[in-house]
Design a protein around this motif. Structure first.
Motif, PDB file in Angstrom:
ATOM      1  N   PRO A 212       0.827  -1.215   0.000  1.00 23.60           N
ATOM      2  CA  PRO A 212       0.000   0.000   0.000  1.00 23.60           C
ATOM      3  C   PRO A 212       0.863   1.268   0.000  1.00 23.60           C
ATOM      4  O   PRO A 212       1.964   1.287   0.556  1.00 23.60           O
ATOM      5  CB  PRO A 212      -0.794  -0.130   1.309  1.00 23.60           C
ATOM      6  N   ASP A 213       0.360   2.320  -0.632  1.00 26.75           N
ATOM      7  CA  ASP A 213       1.116   3.570  -0.741  1.00 26.75           C
ATOM      8  C   ASP A 213       1.571   4.095   0.617  1.00 26.75           C
ATOM      9  O   ASP A 213       2.649   4.677   0.745  1.00 26.75           O
ATOM     10  CB  ASP A 213       0.270   4.641  -1.445  1.00 26.75           C
ATOM     11  N   ILE A 214       0.737   3.894   1.642  1.00 22.84           N
ATOM     12  CA  ILE A 214       1.029   4.436   2.962  1.00 22.84           C
ATOM     13  C   ILE A 214       2.256   3.779   3.586  1.00 22.84           C
ATOM     14  O   ILE A 214       2.840   4.291   4.544  1.00 22.84           O
ATOM     15  CB  ILE A 214      -0.202   4.268   3.897  1.00 22.84           C
ATOM     16  N   SER A 215       2.707   2.662   3.028  1.00 19.65           N
ATOM     17  CA  SER A 215       3.886   1.978   3.565  1.00 19.65           C
ATOM     18  C   SER A 215       5.197   2.585   3.067  1.00 19.65           C
ATOM     19  O   SER A 215       6.270   2.157   3.490  1.00 19.65           O
ATOM     20  CB  SER A 215       3.843   0.489   3.206  1.00 19.65           C
ATOM     21  N   PHE A 216       5.112   3.568   2.166  1.00 24.04           N
ATOM     22  CA  PHE A 216       6.311   4.278   1.684  1.00 24.04           C
ATOM     23  C   PHE A 216       7.321   3.295   1.053  1.00 24.04           C
ATOM     24  O   PHE A 216       8.511   3.381   1.295  1.00 24.04           O
ATOM     25  CB  PHE A 216       7.008   5.033   2.827  1.00 24.04           C
ATOM     26  N   HIS A 217       6.839   2.375   0.235  1.00 20.81           N
ATOM     27  CA  HIS A 217       7.703   1.334  -0.297  1.00 20.81           C
ATOM     28  C   HIS A 217       7.842   1.381  -1.821  1.00 20.81           C
ATOM     29  O   HIS A 217       8.009   0.336  -2.463  1.00 20.81           O
ATOM     30  CB  HIS A 217       7.214  -0.053   0.149  1.00 20.81           C
ATOM     31  N   ALA A 218       7.774   2.551  -2.406  1.00 16.50           N
ATOM     32  CA  ALA A 218       8.059   2.656  -3.839  1.00 16.50           C
ATOM     33  C   ALA A 218       9.545   2.400  -4.069  1.00 16.50           C
ATOM     34  O   ALA A 218      10.395   3.001  -3.414  1.00 16.50           O
ATOM     35  CB  ALA A 218       7.682   4.043  -4.355  1.00 16.50           C
ATOM     36  N   PRO A 219       9.901   1.499  -4.991  1.00 16.79           N
ATOM     37  CA  PRO A 219      11.314   1.199  -5.232  1.00 16.79           C
ATOM     38  C   PRO A 219      11.995   2.273  -6.061  1.00 16.79           C
ATOM     39  O   PRO A 219      11.337   3.169  -6.610  1.00 16.79           O
ATOM     40  CB  PRO A 219      11.257  -0.127  -5.996  1.00 16.79           C
ATOM     41  N   LEU A 220      13.303   2.160  -6.168  1.00 20.28           N
ATOM     42  CA  LEU A 220      14.099   3.175  -6.851  1.00 20.28           C
ATOM     43  C   LEU A 220      14.902   2.551  -7.993  1.00 20.28           C
ATOM     44  O   LEU A 220      15.529   1.500  -7.826  1.00 20.28           O
ATOM     45  CB  LEU A 220      15.038   3.855  -5.849  1.00 20.28           C
ATOM     46  N   LEU A 221      14.875   3.209  -9.150  1.00 20.59           N
ATOM     47  CA  LEU A 221      15.667   2.802 -10.313  1.00 20.59           C
ATOM     48  C   LEU A 221      16.551   3.977 -10.715  1.00 20.59           C
ATOM     49  O   LEU A 221      16.087   4.928 -11.345  1.00 20.59           O
ATOM     50  CB  LEU A 221      14.780   2.398 -11.487  1.00 20.59           C
ATOM     51  N   PRO A 222      17.828   3.952 -10.347  1.00 20.85           N
ATOM     52  CA  PRO A 222      18.700   5.109 -10.590  1.00 20.85           C
ATOM     53  C   PRO A 222      19.228   5.166 -12.018  1.00 20.85           C
ATOM     54  O   PRO A 222      19.036   4.247 -12.819  1.00 20.85           O
ATOM     55  CB  PRO A 222      19.845   4.883  -9.597  1.00 20.85           C
ATOM     56  N   LYS A 223      19.899   6.255 -12.307  1.00 25.47           N
ATOM     57  CA  LYS A 223      20.619   6.415 -13.574  1.00 25.47           C
ATOM     58  C   LYS A 223      22.041   5.895 -13.372  1.00 25.47           C
ATOM     59  O   LYS A 223      22.767   6.363 -12.499  1.00 25.47           O
ATOM     60  CB  LYS A 223      20.654   7.884 -13.971  1.00 25.47           C
ATOM     61  N   TYR A 224      22.447   4.935 -14.185  1.00 24.54           N
ATOM     62  CA  TYR A 224      23.730   4.274 -14.017  1.00 24.54           C
ATOM     63  C   TYR A 224      24.783   4.874 -14.947  1.00 24.54           C
ATOM     64  O   TYR A 224      24.445   5.519 -15.943  1.00 24.54           O
ATOM     65  CB  TYR A 224      23.587   2.778 -14.311  1.00 24.54           C
ATOM     66  N   PRO A 225      26.064   4.649 -14.649  1.00 24.00           N
ATOM     67  CA  PRO A 225      27.118   5.117 -15.554  1.00 24.00           C
ATOM     68  C   PRO A 225      27.040   4.412 -16.900  1.00 24.00           C
ATOM     69  O   PRO A 225      26.618   3.244 -16.984  1.00 24.00           O
ATOM     70  CB  PRO A 225      28.410   4.774 -14.804  1.00 24.00           C
ATOM     71  N   ALA A 226      27.447   5.107 -17.942  1.00 26.42           N
ATOM     72  CA  ALA A 226      27.280   4.606 -19.307  1.00 26.42           C
ATOM     73  C   ALA A 226      28.028   3.303 -19.550  1.00 26.42           C
ATOM     74  O   ALA A 226      27.570   2.439 -20.301  1.00 26.42           O
ATOM     75  CB  ALA A 226      27.727   5.673 -20.304  1.00 26.42           C
ATOM     76  N   GLN A 227      29.203   3.147 -18.934  1.00 21.29           N
ATOM     77  CA  GLN A 227      30.046   1.980 -19.203  1.00 21.29           C
ATOM     78  C   GLN A 227      29.669   0.769 -18.362  1.00 21.29           C
ATOM     79  O   GLN A 227      30.304  -0.276 -18.452  1.00 21.29           O
ATOM     80  CB  GLN A 227      31.523   2.315 -18.972  1.00 21.29           C
ATOM     81  N   CYS A 228      28.629   0.886 -17.550  1.00 19.97           N
ATOM     82  CA  CYS A 228      28.229  -0.171 -16.622  1.00 19.97           C
ATOM     83  C   CYS A 228      27.285  -1.163 -17.306  1.00 19.97           C
ATOM     84  O   CYS A 228      26.405  -0.773 -18.071  1.00 19.97           O
ATOM     85  CB  CYS A 228      27.541   0.462 -15.415  1.00 19.97           C
ATOM     86  N   THR A 229      27.485  -2.450 -17.028  1.00 14.46           N
ATOM     87  CA  THR A 229      26.555  -3.477 -17.490  1.00 14.46           C
ATOM     88  C   THR A 229      25.407  -3.583 -16.488  1.00 14.46           C
ATOM     89  O   THR A 229      25.635  -3.875 -15.315  1.00 14.46           O
ATOM     90  CB  THR A 229      27.263  -4.841 -17.606  1.00 14.46           C
ATOM     91  N   VAL A 230      24.190  -3.334 -16.949  1.00 16.80           N
ATOM     92  CA  VAL A 230      23.026  -3.290 -16.051  1.00 16.80           C
ATOM     93  C   VAL A 230      21.986  -4.310 -16.491  1.00 16.80           C
ATOM     94  O   VAL A 230      21.621  -4.369 -17.671  1.00 16.80           O
ATOM     95  CB  VAL A 230      22.393  -1.884 -16.031  1.00 16.80           C
ATOM     96  N   GLU A 231      21.522  -5.096 -15.544  1.00 13.35           N
ATOM     97  CA  GLU A 231      20.395  -5.995 -15.773  1.00 13.35           C
ATOM     98  C   GLU A 231      19.325  -5.675 -14.739  1.00 13.35           C
ATOM     99  O   GLU A 231      19.531  -5.865 -13.542  1.00 13.35           O
ATOM    100  CB  GLU A 231      20.822  -7.455 -15.656  1.00 13.35           C
ATOM    101  N   GLU A 232      18.194  -5.184 -15.206  1.00  3.19           N
ATOM    102  CA  GLU A 232      17.051  -4.909 -14.337  1.00  3.19           C
ATOM    103  C   GLU A 232      15.957  -5.901 -14.702  1.00  3.19           C
ATOM    104  O   GLU A 232      15.583  -6.030 -15.865  1.00  3.19           O
ATOM    105  CB  GLU A 232      16.547  -3.474 -14.542  1.00  3.19           C
ATOM    106  N   ASP A 233      15.439  -6.601 -13.706  1.00  2.60           N
ATOM    107  CA  ASP A 233      14.454  -7.633 -13.991  1.00  2.60           C
ATOM    108  C   ASP A 233      13.421  -7.677 -12.875  1.00  2.60           C
ATOM    109  O   ASP A 233      13.733  -7.422 -11.703  1.00  2.60           O
ATOM    110  CB  ASP A 233      15.143  -8.991 -14.123  1.00  2.60           C
ATOM    111  N   ALA A 234      12.204  -7.991 -13.250  1.00  2.00           N
ATOM    112  CA  ALA A 234      11.141  -8.196 -12.267  1.00  2.00           C
ATOM    113  C   ALA A 234      11.121  -9.659 -11.850  1.00  2.00           C
ATOM    114  O   ALA A 234      11.596 -10.536 -12.575  1.00  2.00           O
ATOM    115  CB  ALA A 234       9.796  -7.792 -12.854  1.00  2.00           C
ATOM    116  N   THR A 235      10.574  -9.916 -10.675  1.00  2.00           N
ATOM    117  CA  THR A 235      10.505 -11.283 -10.170  1.00  2.00           C
ATOM    118  C   THR A 235       9.218 -11.460  -9.383  1.00  2.00           C
ATOM    119  O   THR A 235       8.456 -10.510  -9.176  1.00  2.00           O
ATOM    120  CB  THR A 235      11.747 -11.620  -9.317  1.00  2.00           C
ATOM    121  N   LEU A 236       8.966 -12.677  -8.944  1.00  3.65           N
ATOM    122  CA  LEU A 236       7.755 -12.961  -8.190  1.00  3.65           C
ATOM    123  C   LEU A 236       7.879 -12.463  -6.756  1.00  3.65           C
ATOM    124  O   LEU A 236       8.973 -12.272  -6.234  1.00  3.65           O
ATOM    125  CB  LEU A 236       7.483 -14.469  -8.185  1.00  3.65           C
TER     126      LEU A 236
END
Length: 400
Positions: A212-236
């Protein structure tokens, strides 16, 4: 900082033989204690076969594996830690102290070589630190802040790899976007990692189920450095419930990915897949690890089972985030029964990792790659196009 720069400048005027040292760092979620194995953060900290820097102060190298782990900031700093993430900075400073200490262990020999050698070409044995950082929830934010804190150390001396499991700053999305105009709160101050040039690899995992919104639990997706290998994935799963030390599908899938990532990046773990490990008490670290462990084929089979056609279609769920650029969401995509029944030219996977693992193992029975016209995922991290915007994401940094 001066010592780090001196070593770096010396490296560029010398013949340098590097010694790789792996330091594994674990940050627990806000209210969690490591010792009780509330989540797999404490479990992996215990499974890491390394010198504990909290117990043994490093004055000389006694091996190439070190570790340090932290209880949640709500455990260490009480109410202020729970409400405002107080304590994360001091935890990061402690890691910085140990990293600089390890790097400086060779500085005395470097200086000695400078004085003793009368030639222009010098030789030294310089330490290079491979820093593997795993963080859950507010611990994921600590991992980001640690990378920001250590950005000044050259990548020749320090390589940072991050595993962020549902990093949650504890701020509302709307207040971060419209009230915190100076980017002072935890969310906004953690959004920009573009200058962290020694961050080389990131795996960020996000359970799709929102609190619930009141739990203040929105996650964060930052801006990464250009040379960085990034894998963002959703899970159960739902937040840290997907990381409990239980034999549920979501927890076992999480365990497999974290274990695989740590091994890939050089963290040495105690054996959990042999007959001896299975004989351990179920409440010990090795015993728990053995119960959660599975092979890659078993992991793929588990995800295949999740994707068996349901009687009814799946209604979509959207989890909004703090992100840079703004607009990223974690989605349970709406799928029809026909989608699950593999309509002609369509392949449906649980997530991106399910697709990759199926293709790696060579037993993807869904469709031949040449027959695929489109791929869908049940759960997915969706980043916006650079020109799009959203009311629901907070970001004071541009992507330009």
């Amino acid at each position: 900082v001066k010592g780090v720069r001196l070593i770096y400048s010396y490296m560029h005027s010398s013949t340098v033989h590097s010694t790789k040292v792996t330091v594994s760092v674990y940050f627990e979620g806000t209210a969690n204690s490591l010792d009780s194995y509330v989540t797999q953060i404490g479990l992996f900290a215990a499974l890491t076969d390394a010198v504990d820097l909290k117990i043994c102060e490093t004055t000389t190298l006694t091996g190439n594996q070190y570790k340090i782990s932290f209880d949640g900031c709500g455990v260490t700093n009480g109410l202020m830690g729970t409400l405002f993430a107080t304590g994360l900075h001091s935890q990061c400073k402690e890691v910085e102290k140990h990293v600089k200490n390890i790097l400086s262990l060779e500085s005395s020999s470097v200086l000695s070589s400078l004085k003793a050698s009368s030639t222009n070409q010098k030789t030294s044995n310089q330490i290079k630190v491979n820093l593997n950082v795993v963080g859950l929830s507010r611990g994921g934010i600590a991992a980001i802040q640690l990378a920001q804190m250590l950005h000044y150390i050259p990548v020749e001396l320090l390589q940072i790899n991050l595993l962020l499991f549902d990093p949650v700053p504890g701020n509302l999305i709307t207040s971060s976007k419209f009230i915190d105009i100076f980017s002072l709160n935890t969310a906004n101050s953690s959004l920009d990692m573009s200058y962290c040039h020694n961050v080389r690899d990131v795996l960020a995992l996000y359970p799709f189920q929102p609190l619930p919104d009141i739990s203040f639990h929105a996650p964060l997706l930052p801006k990464y450095p250009a040379q960085c290998t990034v894998e963002e994935d959703a899970t159960l799963g739902c937040h840290q419930g997907a990381l409990f030390c239980q034999r549920t599908i979501d927890a076992r899938l999480s365990f497999f990915r974290i274990h695989e990532w740590l091994v890939k990046h050089g963290t040495q773990l105690h054996c959990i897949d042999g007959p001896e490990a299975k004989s351990h008490d179920h409440f010990s670290a090795i015993g728990l690890g053995a119960r959660l462990h599975m092979t890659a084929k078993e992991c793929q089979k588990m995800m295949d089972e999740v994707m068996r056609p349901p009687d009814l279609g799946v209604e979509g769920i959207t989890r909004y985030t703090h992100s840079s650029p703004p607009g990223a969401v974690i989605s349970l995509n709406p799928l029809s029964v026909d989608d699950f029944n593999k309509a002609p030219g369509l392949t449906v996977y649980l997530n991106k990792y399910h697709q990759r693992l199926s293709e790696q193992l060579g037993n993807d029975s869904t469709l031949n790659k040449t027959d695929r016209k489109s791929v869908k995922f049940l759960v997915e991290v969706k980043r916006p196009s650079p020109n799009s915007s959203s009311l629901f994401s907070s970001c004071t940094h541009s992507n330009d």
